[in-house]
Write a protein that holds these residues in place. Structure first.
Motif, PDB file in Angstrom:
ATOM      1  N   ARG A   1      41.785  19.629  22.870  1.00 35.84           N
ATOM      2  CA  ARG A   1      41.977  20.606  21.631  1.00 35.84           C
ATOM      3  C   ARG A   1      42.847  19.643  20.675  1.00 35.84           C
ATOM      4  O   ARG A   1      42.865  19.799  19.607  1.00 35.84           O
ATOM      5  CB  ARG A   1      42.603  21.722  21.827  1.00 35.84           C
ATOM      6  CG  ARG A   1      42.918  22.677  20.642  1.00 35.84           C
ATOM      7  CD  ARG A   1      43.410  23.883  20.774  1.00 35.84           C
ATOM      8  NE  ARG A   1      42.494  24.795  21.972  1.00 35.84           N
ATOM      9  CZ  ARG A   1      42.785  25.536  22.782  1.00 35.84           C
ATOM     10  NH1 ARG A   1      44.272  25.672  23.053  1.00 35.84           N
ATOM     11  NH2 ARG A   1      42.018  26.190  23.717  1.00 35.84           N
ATOM     12  N   GLU A   2      43.966  19.217  21.160  1.00 36.95           N
ATOM     13  CA  GLU A   2      44.755  18.222  20.634  1.00 36.95           C
ATOM     14  C   GLU A   2      44.114  17.022  20.009  1.00 36.95           C
ATOM     15  O   GLU A   2      44.673  16.648  18.910  1.00 36.95           O
ATOM     16  CB  GLU A   2      46.115  17.601  21.531  1.00 36.95           C
ATOM     17  CG  GLU A   2      46.901  18.807  21.715  1.00 36.95           C
ATOM     18  CD  GLU A   2      48.076  18.041  22.820  1.00 36.95           C
ATOM     19  OE1 GLU A   2      48.075  17.160  23.332  1.00 36.95           O
ATOM     20  OE2 GLU A   2      48.959  18.804  23.201  1.00 36.95           O
ATOM     21  N   ALA A   3      43.153  16.440  20.554  1.00 36.84           N
ATOM     22  CA  ALA A   3      42.378  15.314  20.218  1.00 36.84           C
ATOM     23  C   ALA A   3      41.760  15.655  18.940  1.00 36.84           C
ATOM     24  O   ALA A   3      41.699  14.852  18.031  1.00 36.84           O
ATOM     25  CB  ALA A   3      41.556  14.525  21.381  1.00 36.84           C
ATOM     26  N   ASP A   4      40.991  16.709  19.038  1.00 42.48           N
ATOM     27  CA  ASP A   4      40.182  17.353  17.941  1.00 42.48           C
ATOM     28  C   ASP A   4      41.247  17.617  16.710  1.00 42.48           C
ATOM     29  O   ASP A   4      40.654  17.371  15.773  1.00 42.48           O
ATOM     30  CB  ASP A   4      39.481  18.743  18.342  1.00 42.48           C
ATOM     31  CG  ASP A   4      38.371  18.502  19.423  1.00 42.48           C
ATOM     32  OD1 ASP A   4      38.169  17.028  19.572  1.00 42.48           O
ATOM     33  OD2 ASP A   4      37.922  19.317  19.939  1.00 42.48           O
ATOM     34  N   ASN A   5      42.446  18.170  17.009  1.00 48.98           N
ATOM     35  CA  ASN A   5      43.316  18.513  15.766  1.00 48.98           C
ATOM     36  C   ASN A   5      43.760  17.228  15.136  1.00 48.98           C
ATOM     37  O   ASN A   5      43.815  16.922  13.936  1.00 48.98           O
ATOM     38  CB  ASN A   5      44.489  19.171  16.345  1.00 48.98           C
ATOM     39  CG  ASN A   5      44.134  20.625  16.916  1.00 48.98           C
ATOM     40  OD1 ASN A   5      43.163  21.112  16.249  1.00 48.98           O
ATOM     41  ND2 ASN A   5      44.955  21.438  17.758  1.00 48.98           N
ATOM     42  N   LEU A   6      43.883  16.123  16.114  1.00 51.00           N
ATOM     43  CA  LEU A   6      44.419  14.715  15.486  1.00 51.00           C
ATOM     44  C   LEU A   6      42.985  14.273  14.545  1.00 51.00           C
ATOM     45  O   LEU A   6      43.560  13.681  13.491  1.00 51.00           O
ATOM     46  CB  LEU A   6      44.590  13.886  16.455  1.00 51.00           C
ATOM     47  CG  LEU A   6      46.054  13.981  17.288  1.00 51.00           C
ATOM     48  CD1 LEU A   6      46.080  13.071  18.474  1.00 51.00           C
ATOM     49  CD2 LEU A   6      46.963  13.520  16.238  1.00 51.00           C
ATOM     50  N   ALA A   7      42.129  14.283  15.105  1.00 50.77           N
ATOM     51  CA  ALA A   7      40.723  13.862  14.104  1.00 50.77           C
ATOM     52  C   ALA A   7      40.747  14.521  12.931  1.00 50.77           C
ATOM     53  O   ALA A   7      40.309  14.096  11.925  1.00 50.77           O
ATOM     54  CB  ALA A   7      39.606  14.181  14.883  1.00 50.77           C
ATOM     55  N   VAL A   8      40.825  15.911  12.854  1.00 56.90           N
ATOM     56  CA  VAL A   8      40.997  16.667  11.610  1.00 56.90           C
ATOM     57  C   VAL A   8      42.054  16.218  10.857  1.00 56.90           C
ATOM     58  O   VAL A   8      41.857  16.063   9.546  1.00 56.90           O
ATOM     59  CB  VAL A   8      40.729  18.256  11.874  1.00 56.90           C
ATOM     60  CG1 VAL A   8      40.791  19.053  10.668  1.00 56.90           C
ATOM     61  CG2 VAL A   8      39.545  18.648  12.695  1.00 56.90           C
ATOM     62  N   ALA A   9      43.314  16.042  11.182  1.00 58.92           N
ATOM     63  CA  ALA A   9      44.160  15.842  10.537  1.00 58.92           C
ATOM     64  C   ALA A   9      44.155  14.481   9.954  1.00 58.92           C
ATOM     65  O   ALA A   9      44.454  14.039   8.732  1.00 58.92           O
ATOM     66  CB  ALA A   9      45.579  15.763  11.370  1.00 58.92           C
ATOM     67  N   SER A  10      43.356  13.371  10.689  1.00 59.82           N
ATOM     68  CA  SER A  10      43.249  12.191   9.953  1.00 59.82           C
ATOM     69  C   SER A  10      42.397  12.190   8.934  1.00 59.82           C
ATOM     70  O   SER A  10      42.798  11.397   7.955  1.00 59.82           O
ATOM     71  CB  SER A  10      42.691  11.027  11.064  1.00 59.82           C
ATOM     72  OG  SER A  10      41.314  11.560  11.498  1.00 59.82           O
ATOM     73  N   PHE A  11      41.260  12.937   9.081  1.00 58.94           N
ATOM     74  CA  PHE A  11      40.434  13.098   7.877  1.00 58.94           C
ATOM     75  C   PHE A  11      41.201  13.918   6.662  1.00 58.94           C
ATOM     76  O   PHE A  11      41.022  13.481   5.430  1.00 58.94           O
ATOM     77  CB  PHE A  11      39.351  14.001   8.186  1.00 58.94           C
ATOM     78  CG  PHE A  11      38.350  14.626   7.120  1.00 58.94           C
ATOM     79  CD1 PHE A  11      37.686  13.585   6.663  1.00 58.94           C
ATOM     80  CD2 PHE A  11      38.536  15.958   6.767  1.00 58.94           C
ATOM     81  CE1 PHE A  11      36.653  14.218   5.587  1.00 58.94           C
ATOM     82  CE2 PHE A  11      37.505  16.023   5.665  1.00 58.94           C
ATOM     83  CZ  PHE A  11      36.664  15.378   5.098  1.00 58.94           C
ATOM     84  N   ILE A  12      41.878  14.887   6.912  1.00 56.07           N
ATOM     85  CA  ILE A  12      42.875  15.666   5.857  1.00 56.07           C
ATOM     86  C   ILE A  12      43.679  14.639   5.148  1.00 56.07           C
ATOM     87  O   ILE A  12      43.954  14.862   4.245  1.00 56.07           O
ATOM     88  CB  ILE A  12      43.137  16.864   6.487  1.00 56.07           C
ATOM     89  CG1 ILE A  12      42.215  17.936   6.836  1.00 56.07           C
ATOM     90  CG2 ILE A  12      44.323  17.315   5.387  1.00 56.07           C
ATOM     91  CD1 ILE A  12      42.706  19.171   7.518  1.00 56.07           C
ATOM     92  N   LEU A  13      44.265  13.968   5.909  1.00 54.82           N
ATOM     93  CA  LEU A  13      45.323  13.044   5.472  1.00 54.82           C
ATOM     94  C   LEU A  13      44.709  11.710   4.559  1.00 54.82           C
ATOM     95  O   LEU A  13      45.034  11.301   3.738  1.00 54.82           O
ATOM     96  CB  LEU A  13      46.340  12.407   6.457  1.00 54.82           C
ATOM     97  CG  LEU A  13      47.242  13.383   7.076  1.00 54.82           C
ATOM     98  CD1 LEU A  13      47.976  12.774   8.253  1.00 54.82           C
ATOM     99  CD2 LEU A  13      48.343  14.161   6.058  1.00 54.82           C
ATOM    100  N   GLY A  14      43.566  11.393   5.049  1.00 56.03           N
ATOM    101  CA  GLY A  14      42.990  10.347   4.432  1.00 56.03           C
ATOM    102  C   GLY A  14      42.327  10.609   2.854  1.00 56.03           C
ATOM    103  O   GLY A  14      42.355   9.640   2.240  1.00 56.03           O
ATOM    104  N   LEU A  15      41.987  11.648   2.745  1.00 56.39           N
ATOM    105  CA  LEU A  15      41.304  12.225   1.660  1.00 56.39           C
ATOM    106  C   LEU A  15      42.349  12.032   0.371  1.00 56.39           C
ATOM    107  O   LEU A  15      42.029  11.306  -0.480  1.00 56.39           O
ATOM    108  CB  LEU A  15      40.621  13.624   1.682  1.00 56.39           C
ATOM    109  CG  LEU A  15      39.265  13.449   2.252  1.00 56.39           C
ATOM    110  CD1 LEU A  15      38.924  15.185   2.113  1.00 56.39           C
ATOM    111  CD2 LEU A  15      38.330  13.215   1.127  1.00 56.39           C
ATOM    112  N   PRO A  16      43.578  12.642   0.417  1.00 58.44           N
ATOM    113  CA  PRO A  16      44.421  12.644  -0.871  1.00 58.44           C
ATOM    114  C   PRO A  16      45.074  11.311  -0.912  1.00 58.44           C
ATOM    115  O   PRO A  16      45.522  11.005  -1.759  1.00 58.44           O
ATOM    116  CB  PRO A  16      45.407  13.753  -0.479  1.00 58.44           C
ATOM    117  CG  PRO A  16      45.410  13.966   1.038  1.00 58.44           C
ATOM    118  CD  PRO A  16      44.102  13.615   1.534  1.00 58.44           C
TER     119      PRO A  16
END
Length: 97
Positions: free
Chosen positions: A23-38
């Protein structure tokens, strides 16, 4: 003589631990996507490397969302390319003239 053995982890705690780390790894994956966009538009000097590191950690920890982690990595790298382009064109890391 009574032999004393060290306590072992139960199967339930190992399963819970594995689910928690996934779950932590999945959250990191989502966070990297969210931070990469802006980061493509603003703050790419900070958001790009952060997205790259988070995506790498997610992949190393075995995320189930590998596509999102790879996309976060690509966006983070694109952030750095945008930054390098702006710096080379404007000779500054500032967006304003």
């Amino acid at each position: 003589m009574t032999q004393v053995s060290a306590p072992t982890k139960s199967t339930a705690s190992i399963t819970t631990s594995t689910k928690h780390s996934t779950r932590e790894a999945d959250n990191l994956a989502v966070a990297s996507f969210i931070l990469g966009l802006p980061g493509l538009l603003v703050g790419n000097i900070f958001l790009g490397p952060t997205a790259i590191v988070m995506a790498a950690l997610a992949l190393l920890r075995g995320t189930a969302r590998q596509g999102r982690a790879w996309f976060g990595m690509i966006l983070g790298l694109a952030d750095l390319v945008v930054l390098a382009t702006l710096v080379s064109l404007d000779q500054t890391i500032s967006w304003s003239h």
